[in-house]
Design an enzyme around this catalytic site. Structure first.
Site, short mmCIF file in Angstrom:
data_model
loop_
_atom_site.label_atom_id
_atom_site.label_comp_id
_atom_site.label_asym_id
_atom_site.label_seq_id
_atom_site.Cartn_x
_atom_site.Cartn_y
_atom_site.Cartn_z
N SER A 1 0.81 -1.20 0.00
CA SER A 1 0.00 0.00 0.00
C SER A 1 0.86 1.26 0.00
O SER A 1 1.61 1.51 -0.93
CB SER A 1 -0.94 -0.06 1.22
OG SER A 1 -1.97 0.87 1.13
N ASP B 1 11.40 4.31 -9.53
CA ASP B 1 11.13 4.89 -10.84
C ASP B 1 12.00 6.10 -11.13
O ASP B 1 12.41 6.34 -12.27
CB ASP B 1 9.66 5.28 -10.97
CG ASP B 1 8.76 4.10 -11.29
OD1 ASP B 1 9.27 2.96 -11.27
OD2 ASP B 1 7.55 4.30 -11.53
N LYS C 1 -0.45 -3.83 -3.62
CA LYS C 1 -1.75 -3.20 -3.37
C LYS C 1 -1.69 -1.79 -3.94
O LYS C 1 -1.05 -0.91 -3.37
CB LYS C 1 -2.09 -3.16 -1.89
CG LYS C 1 -3.43 -2.47 -1.64
CD LYS C 1 -3.71 -2.29 -0.17
CE LYS C 1 -5.01 -1.53 0.03
NZ LYS C 1 -4.92 -0.13 -0.41
#
Length: 514
Positions: free
Chosen positions: A310, A321, A335
């Site tokens: 989460s 990234d 999630k």
């Protein structure tokens, strides 16, 4: 672009429960040409409750439970994992623990001993309990005259005791204390603001800063995870930090905004996370600000595992990234959706999935997870040993053995035993007791379970344990060998051992946008 603030927005449903969010004039086809109005279904629900109440062979003492069950069933029919009904007590705790990051209380860590009596393992500094000189090893035998004992006969649970001790700030509570060698005595305390801490930190050898975040809490920038993280980061910088390890293992999530601000400490351009829902009001972007709290020249390693979920995946995904740091450990839980809590008229709430979130590269990690650049698993027991350890956890034997040992070795008031090596000598006895229950577990794994349990019950907060932590050892090795940059653009990512959610012992926290 619209910005959500860190304030906790409680939306009250216009009428209350999902069944009442209905226009009786609307019709819904059930099967074939049969058409049943939603009002008829409401009447049918009442009819079902009345028939059961009148004719069930067991008396039904609380029909409200049947209606709550119907609410749960209505939300379960959506077949969405993170949409569910939250009971009043659980909602109240979520407001205190997750959104406010504080509660009105006394400031004691408590646990039930082997007989079901409540014992203090640690009074928290600068709290009403500490100022009243409550001590580790004290028993709380009464709260406002109500006797405290956990058993099937009394029906009292640890949550019930917590409810009695917690309360509105500034209100008084009288507790009866039983202290060794002293007659029982009453202490009246005024409940104070008890902060909930989700961040631990320490400086490792070689000036490697270590910050562990167990959850993302606090709906205000001045309190909660963000503030505690900033304090830890500044302390490390002042101490000459040369690299940082951010530990998000076993972090089941929390508040989206708190996760956003932690990621923003490392990233100064682009979008950290974006959300997209069916309604435009739930579509948003969270851009990085130009204010870097952690300088770009500080090598960063993030530890993750299959229970990093989460909100922790928002942070891990943004760092990976943007190539700000590397991930070490195991593939994360996966999630990638956001929930909103709607408060209901009965004091409970519903958690409703309102949007999906995306990492800076526009990737949805829902049911996929994030693969670390360096895949390494901590040592785990084999399948048979794992089964036996789960039986240990389900049995009361370990708990009773350790709490009795603590009680037997508690001597002077406030001097609770804290030397695990003395208890370790007794573990073969515990092993034999478990074998009598057909639970066969090695001393190696029993020791790990026992040491963790012992520490939590005598107030020892061990931030790291390098002896048993292969992932942390690898992170330190990478930093010491100046290999962080090497892993930022690996020729090929290696998949870590696969994990299945069916074996996950706890559900991730909902990433809540409040």
């Amino acid at each position: 672009m619209r910005r959500y603030t860190l304030s906790f927005i409680v939306l009250v449903l216009a009428i209350g429960i999902p069944f009442l969010l209905i226009n009786p004039s609307e019709k819904n086809a059930i099967s074939g040409d049969e058409r049943v109005t939603k009002a008829m279904l409401l009447d049918t629900l009442d009819q079902v409750v009345q028939i059961a109440e009148a004719n069930s062979y067991k008396p039904i003492e609380n029909t409200n439970q049947m209606y709550r069950g119907a609410i749960k069933g209505a939300l379960a029919s959506l077949e969405e994992t993170y949409t569910y009904y939250v009971l009043k007590r659980e909602h109240k705790r979520a407001v205190e623990n997750l959104y406010n990051a504080e509660f009105g209380g006394l400031g004691v860590q408590i646990y039930p001993d082997h007989r079901g009596f409540i014992k203090i393992s640690k009074p928290i500094p600068n709290t009403p309990a500490a100022r009243a000189n409550l001590q580790a090893g004290d028993y709380i035998t009464k709260v406002n005259g109500q006797r405290i004992h956990l058993s099937q006969k009394t029906g009292m649970t640890l949550d019930d005791v917590v409810d009695l001790l917690r309360g509105r700030l500034g209100t008084d509570v009288t507790i009866t204390i039983q202290r060794k060698f002293i007659d029982p005595f009453d202490v009246t305390l005024t409940r104070g603001k008890i902060p909930i801490k989700s961040v631990k930190s320490t400086m490792l050898d070689g000036n490697i800063g270590y910050i562990q975040i167990k959850g993302f809490i606090g709906s205000r920038r001045t309190e909660g995870t963000e503030e505690d993280f900033n304090i830890a980061l500044k302390a490390h910088e002042a101490a000459g930090m040369k690299a940082l390890i951010l530990d998000l293992r076993d972090n089941h999530g929390g508040l989206l905004n708190a996760a956003y601000h932690i990621a923003d400490a490392f990233i100064n351009e682009g979008v950290i996370v974006s959300t997209k829902g069916r309604k435009n009001e739930f579509n948003d972007e969270y851009p990085a600000t130009s204010n870097l709290l952690c300088p770009a020249d500080i090598p960063l390693v993030v530890l993750v595992n299959e229970y990093s979920a989460s909100a922790s995946e928002i942070v891990a995904g943004a760092i990976k990234d943007t190539r700000r740091g590397i991930l070490v450990g195991q593939k994360t839980y996966g999630k990638g959706v956001v929930q909103k809590r709607y408060e209901l008229l009965d004091g409970a709430s519903m958690s409703l999935t309102i949007s999906a979130y995306y990492t800076p590269n526009g990737t949805s990690i829902d049911e996929v997870g994030i693969t670390p650049q360096v895949a390494i698993a901590d040592e785990t027991p084999d399948e048979i040993e794992g089964i036996m350890l789960r039986k240990v956890d389900a049995s009361d034997t370990l708990r009773d053995f350790i709490t009795k040992w603590i009680d037997d070795h508690y001597t002077d008031p406030g001097e609770i035993p804290k030397d695990f090596s003395l208890l370790e000598l007794e573990l073969p006895k515990l092993q034999q007791m478990l074998e009598a229950e057909r639970i066969h577990v090695s001393l190696k794994w029993l020791k790990q379970r026992a040491e963790r349990f012992f520490n939590s019950h005598v107030g020892i907060e061990q931030v790291v344990n390098l002896a048993h932590d292969r992932q942390l050892q690898e992170a330190i090795r990478i930093i010491n060998n100046n290999e962080v940059e090497k892993y930022l653009d690996p020729p090929e990512e290696t998949e870590p051992p696969s994990t299945t959610h069916a074996n996950t012992p706890v559900e991730p926290e909902t990433t809540t946008e409040e």
